[in-house]
Write a protein that holds these residues in place. Structure first.
Motif, PDB file in Angstrom:
ATOM      1  N   ASP A 122       0.811  -1.218   0.000  1.00 42.70           N
ATOM      2  CA  ASP A 122       0.000   0.000   0.000  1.00 42.70           C
ATOM      3  C   ASP A 122       0.845   1.270   0.000  1.00 42.70           C
ATOM      4  N   ASP A 123       2.159   1.145   0.250  1.00 44.54           N
ATOM      5  CA  ASP A 123       3.061   2.302   0.226  1.00 44.54           C
ATOM      6  C   ASP A 123       3.537   2.649  -1.180  1.00 44.54           C
ATOM      7  N   VAL A 124       3.247   1.788  -2.154  1.00 40.91           N
ATOM      8  CA  VAL A 124       3.771   2.007  -3.509  1.00 40.91           C
ATOM      9  C   VAL A 124       2.637   2.042  -4.523  1.00 40.91           C
ATOM     10  N   ASP A 125       2.945   2.617  -5.670  1.00 45.83           N
ATOM     11  CA  ASP A 125       2.010   2.661  -6.789  1.00 45.83           C
ATOM     12  C   ASP A 125       2.060   1.300  -7.472  1.00 45.83           C
ATOM     13  N   GLU A 126       0.971   0.548  -7.390  1.00 44.09           N
ATOM     14  CA  GLU A 126       0.979  -0.822  -7.905  1.00 44.09           C
ATOM     15  C   GLU A 126       1.157  -0.881  -9.418  1.00 44.09           C
ATOM     16  N   ALA A 127       0.716   0.138 -10.136  1.00 42.39           N
ATOM     17  CA  ALA A 127       0.932   0.167 -11.585  1.00 42.39           C
ATOM     18  C   ALA A 127       2.422   0.297 -11.896  1.00 42.39           C
ATOM     19  N   VAL A 128       3.130   1.108 -11.131  1.00 41.39           N
ATOM     20  CA  VAL A 128       4.572   1.267 -11.319  1.00 41.39           C
ATOM     21  C   VAL A 128       5.284  -0.027 -10.922  1.00 41.39           C
ATOM     22  N   LEU A 129       4.868  -0.639  -9.814  1.00 38.35           N
ATOM     23  CA  LEU A 129       5.449  -1.917  -9.402  1.00 38.35           C
ATOM     24  C   LEU A 129       5.242  -2.979 -10.476  1.00 38.35           C
ATOM     25  N   THR A 130       4.065  -3.016 -11.060  1.00 39.22           N
ATOM     26  CA  THR A 130       3.771  -3.962 -12.130  1.00 39.22           C
ATOM     27  C   THR A 130       4.729  -3.759 -13.300  1.00 39.22           C
ATOM     28  N   GLU A 131       4.977  -2.511 -13.656  1.00 42.40           N
ATOM     29  CA  GLU A 131       5.894  -2.221 -14.756  1.00 42.40           C
ATOM     30  C   GLU A 131       7.321  -2.604 -14.385  1.00 42.40           C
ATOM     31  N   LEU A 132       7.724  -2.383 -13.128  1.00 44.29           N
ATOM     32  CA  LEU A 132       9.054  -2.806 -12.683  1.00 44.29           C
ATOM     33  C   LEU A 132       9.216  -4.320 -12.789  1.00 44.29           C
ATOM     34  N   VAL A 133       8.186  -5.060 -12.406  1.00 42.48           N
ATOM     35  CA  VAL A 133       8.245  -6.527 -12.514  1.00 42.48           C
ATOM     36  C   VAL A 133       8.351  -6.921 -13.981  1.00 42.48           C
ATOM     37  N   ARG A 134       7.515  -6.333 -14.809  1.00 42.05           N
ATOM     38  CA  ARG A 134       7.512  -6.653 -16.245  1.00 42.05           C
ATOM     39  C   ARG A 134       8.882  -6.356 -16.875  1.00 42.05           C
ATOM     40  N   LEU A 135       9.420  -5.176 -16.618  1.00 44.97           N
ATOM     41  CA  LEU A 135      10.707  -4.799 -17.208  1.00 44.97           C
ATOM     42  C   LEU A 135      11.866  -5.584 -16.597  1.00 44.97           C
ATOM     43  N   GLY A 136      11.807  -5.833 -15.288  1.00 38.94           N
ATOM     44  CA  GLY A 136      12.853  -6.623 -14.647  1.00 38.94           C
ATOM     45  C   GLY A 136      12.892  -8.038 -15.196  1.00 38.94           C
ATOM     46  N   TYR A 137      11.732  -8.639 -15.353  1.00 39.90           N
ATOM     47  CA  TYR A 137      11.647  -9.993 -15.905  1.00 39.90           C
ATOM     48  C   TYR A 137      12.159 -10.006 -17.346  1.00 39.90           C
ATOM     49  N   TRP A 138      11.750  -9.040 -18.139  1.00 41.81           N
ATOM     50  CA  TRP A 138      12.205  -8.952 -19.522  1.00 41.81           C
ATOM     51  C   TRP A 138      13.729  -8.802 -19.577  1.00 41.81           C
ATOM     52  N   HIS A 139      14.272  -7.931 -18.732  1.00 41.35           N
ATOM     53  CA  HIS A 139      15.708  -7.684 -18.731  1.00 41.35           C
ATOM     54  C   HIS A 139      16.486  -8.962 -18.376  1.00 41.35           C
ATOM     55  N   VAL A 140      16.049  -9.649 -17.340  1.00 40.13           N
ATOM     56  CA  VAL A 140      16.760 -10.864 -16.923  1.00 40.13           C
ATOM     57  C   VAL A 140      16.640 -11.950 -17.991  1.00 40.13           C
ATOM     58  N   THR A 141      15.480 -12.056 -18.623  1.00 40.62           N
ATOM     59  CA  THR A 141      15.299 -13.123 -19.614  1.00 40.62           C
ATOM     60  C   THR A 141      15.938 -12.797 -20.954  1.00 40.62           C
ATOM     61  N   THR A 142      16.386 -11.575 -21.149  1.00 38.18           N
ATOM     62  CA  THR A 142      17.044 -11.226 -22.415  1.00 38.18           C
ATOM     63  C   THR A 142      18.505 -10.836 -22.173  1.00 38.18           C
ATOM     64  N   ALA A 143      18.756  -9.712 -21.546  1.00 39.05           N
ATOM     65  CA  ALA A 143      20.111  -9.181 -21.403  1.00 39.05           C
ATOM     66  C   ALA A 143      21.019 -10.028 -20.506  1.00 39.05           C
ATOM     67  N   LEU A 144      20.471 -10.651 -19.476  1.00 38.53           N
ATOM     68  CA  LEU A 144      21.317 -11.392 -18.538  1.00 38.53           C
ATOM     69  C   LEU A 144      21.369 -12.888 -18.808  1.00 38.53           C
ATOM     70  N   ARG A 145      20.712 -13.341 -19.823  1.00 38.96           N
ATOM     71  CA  ARG A 145      20.625 -14.772 -20.124  1.00 38.96           C
ATOM     72  C   ARG A 145      21.978 -15.317 -20.568  1.00 38.96           C
ATOM     73  N   HIS A 146      22.448 -16.368 -19.880  1.00 40.74           N
ATOM     74  CA  HIS A 146      23.695 -17.034 -20.239  1.00 40.74           C
ATOM     75  C   HIS A 146      23.509 -18.534 -20.391  1.00 40.74           C
ATOM     76  N   ASP A 147      22.298 -19.028 -20.415  1.00 40.65           N
ATOM     77  CA  ASP A 147      22.119 -20.482 -20.502  1.00 40.65           C
ATOM     78  C   ASP A 147      21.471 -20.896 -21.783  1.00 40.65           C
TER      79      ASP A 147
END
Length: 140
Positions: A115-140
Protein backbone atom coordinates in the motif's frame (compact mmCIF):
# COMPACT_ATOMS: atom_id res chain seq x y z
CA UNK A 1 34.32 -22.57 -5.09
CA UNK A 2 31.45 -22.54 -2.58
CA UNK A 3 28.04 -23.71 -3.72
CA UNK A 4 25.27 -21.13 -3.97
CA UNK A 5 23.18 -21.34 -0.79
CA UNK A 6 19.97 -20.09 -2.41
CA UNK A 7 18.76 -22.86 -4.68
CA UNK A 8 15.34 -23.93 -5.87
CA UNK A 9 13.65 -26.35 -3.48
CA UNK A 10 10.53 -28.45 -3.69
CA UNK A 11 8.88 -26.66 -0.75
CA UNK A 12 5.31 -25.42 -1.09
CA UNK A 13 4.98 -21.70 -1.87
CA UNK A 14 1.38 -21.69 -0.59
CA UNK A 15 2.39 -23.26 2.75
CA UNK A 16 5.32 -20.86 3.13
CA UNK A 17 3.15 -17.80 2.54
CA UNK A 18 0.34 -19.08 4.76
CA UNK A 19 2.86 -19.46 7.60
CA UNK A 20 4.13 -15.84 7.42
CA UNK A 21 3.34 -14.45 10.87
CA UNK A 22 3.01 -10.76 10.02
CA UNK A 23 -0.55 -10.40 8.61
CA UNK A 24 0.28 -7.53 6.22
CA UNK A 25 3.38 -9.33 4.89
CA UNK A 26 1.34 -12.52 4.48
CA UNK A 27 -1.40 -10.72 2.51
CA UNK A 28 1.17 -8.81 0.46
CA UNK A 29 2.98 -12.07 -0.24
CA UNK A 30 -0.15 -13.55 -1.76
CA UNK A 31 -0.69 -10.34 -3.77
CA UNK A 32 2.87 -10.52 -5.11
CA UNK A 33 2.42 -14.22 -5.89
CA UNK A 34 -0.58 -13.39 -8.08
CA UNK A 35 1.10 -10.36 -9.69
CA UNK A 36 4.39 -12.06 -10.53
CA UNK A 37 2.69 -15.27 -11.67
CA UNK A 38 0.52 -13.31 -14.09
CA UNK A 39 3.36 -11.21 -15.48
CA UNK A 40 5.95 -13.96 -15.87
CA UNK A 41 3.67 -16.87 -16.75
CA UNK A 42 6.10 -18.94 -14.68
CA UNK A 43 5.14 -21.21 -11.79
CA UNK A 44 6.28 -19.94 -8.40
CA UNK A 45 8.87 -21.98 -6.57
CA UNK A 46 10.76 -21.64 -3.34
CA UNK A 47 14.40 -20.62 -3.55
CA UNK A 48 16.01 -21.44 -0.25
CA UNK A 49 13.73 -21.28 2.77
CA UNK A 50 12.32 -17.76 2.28
CA UNK A 51 12.38 -16.56 -1.35
CA UNK A 52 9.49 -17.06 -3.76
CA UNK A 53 10.95 -17.01 -7.25
CA UNK A 54 9.70 -17.15 -10.83
CA UNK A 55 11.70 -18.58 -13.69
CA UNK A 56 15.36 -19.50 -13.63
CA UNK A 57 18.47 -18.11 -15.26
CA UNK A 58 22.12 -19.04 -15.17
CA UNK A 59 24.59 -16.32 -14.23
CA UNK A 60 28.36 -16.23 -14.56
CA UNK A 61 30.49 -13.47 -13.08
CA UNK A 62 33.87 -12.33 -14.41
CA UNK A 63 35.36 -13.89 -11.25
CA UNK A 64 34.27 -17.30 -12.52
CA UNK A 65 31.52 -17.73 -9.94
CA UNK A 66 28.33 -19.00 -11.52
CA UNK A 67 25.01 -20.46 -10.56
CA UNK A 68 21.27 -20.32 -11.04
CA UNK A 69 18.83 -17.77 -9.68
CA UNK A 70 15.18 -16.85 -9.98
CA UNK A 71 14.49 -14.33 -12.73
CA UNK A 72 12.30 -12.27 -10.38
CA UNK A 73 11.06 -12.96 -6.88
CA UNK A 74 10.24 -11.73 -3.42
CA UNK A 75 10.51 -12.55 0.25
CA UNK A 76 8.08 -11.35 2.93
CA UNK A 77 10.68 -10.75 5.63
CA UNK A 78 9.90 -9.49 9.13
CA UNK A 79 11.24 -5.99 8.49
CA UNK A 80 9.99 -5.47 4.91
CA UNK A 81 9.17 -7.07 1.58
CA UNK A 82 12.34 -7.83 -0.37
CA UNK A 83 11.85 -7.78 -4.14
CA UNK A 84 14.45 -9.31 -6.45
CA UNK A 85 15.29 -8.74 -10.11
CA UNK A 86 13.43 -5.44 -10.49
CA UNK A 87 16.25 -2.89 -10.39
CA UNK A 88 18.62 -4.06 -13.15
CA UNK A 89 16.98 -2.77 -16.31
CA UNK A 90 17.90 0.63 -17.75
CA UNK A 91 14.33 1.91 -17.24
CA UNK A 92 14.28 1.00 -13.54
CA UNK A 93 15.73 4.29 -12.25
CA UNK A 94 12.92 6.38 -13.73
CA UNK A 95 10.26 3.97 -12.48
CA UNK A 96 11.75 3.86 -8.98
CA UNK A 97 11.38 7.63 -8.85
CA UNK A 98 7.62 7.19 -9.24
CA UNK A 99 7.19 4.01 -7.15
CA UNK A 100 6.52 5.49 -3.73
CA UNK A 101 8.15 4.68 -0.40
CA UNK A 102 10.99 2.19 -0.85
CA UNK A 103 14.65 1.54 -0.14
CA UNK A 104 17.31 0.02 -2.34
CA UNK A 105 19.93 -2.55 -1.41
CA UNK A 106 22.42 -4.53 -3.44
CA UNK A 107 20.17 -6.04 -6.07
CA UNK A 108 17.09 -5.67 -3.88
CA UNK A 109 14.15 -3.35 -3.63
CA UNK A 110 12.62 -3.07 -0.16
CA UNK A 111 9.08 -1.89 0.58
CA UNK A 112 7.33 -1.89 3.91
CA UNK A 113 3.95 -2.77 2.45
CA UNK A 114 2.40 -2.78 -1.00
CA UNK A 115 0.00 0.00 0.00
CA UNK A 116 3.06 2.30 0.23
CA UNK A 117 3.77 2.01 -3.51
CA UNK A 118 2.01 2.66 -6.79
CA UNK A 119 0.98 -0.82 -7.90
CA UNK A 120 0.93 0.17 -11.58
CA UNK A 121 4.57 1.27 -11.32
CA UNK A 122 5.45 -1.92 -9.40
CA UNK A 123 3.77 -3.96 -12.13
CA UNK A 124 5.89 -2.22 -14.76
CA UNK A 125 9.05 -2.81 -12.68
CA UNK A 126 8.25 -6.53 -12.51
CA UNK A 127 7.51 -6.65 -16.24
CA UNK A 128 10.71 -4.80 -17.21
CA UNK A 129 12.85 -6.62 -14.65
CA UNK A 130 11.65 -9.99 -15.90
CA UNK A 131 12.21 -8.95 -19.52
CA UNK A 132 15.71 -7.68 -18.73
CA UNK A 133 16.76 -10.86 -16.92
CA UNK A 134 15.30 -13.12 -19.61
CA UNK A 135 17.04 -11.23 -22.41
CA UNK A 136 20.11 -9.18 -21.40
CA UNK A 137 21.32 -11.39 -18.54
CA UNK A 138 20.62 -14.77 -20.12
CA UNK A 139 23.70 -17.03 -20.24
CA UNK A 140 22.12 -20.48 -20.50
Amino acid sequence: MAENITQATGASVQEFLAAVEHPVRRADGFRLLALMSEITGEPAQMWGPTIVGFGRYHYKYASGREGDAAEVGFSPRNSSLSLYGLTYGPEAAELLGRLGRHKLGTGCLYVNKLDDVDEAVLTELVRLGYWHVTTALRHD
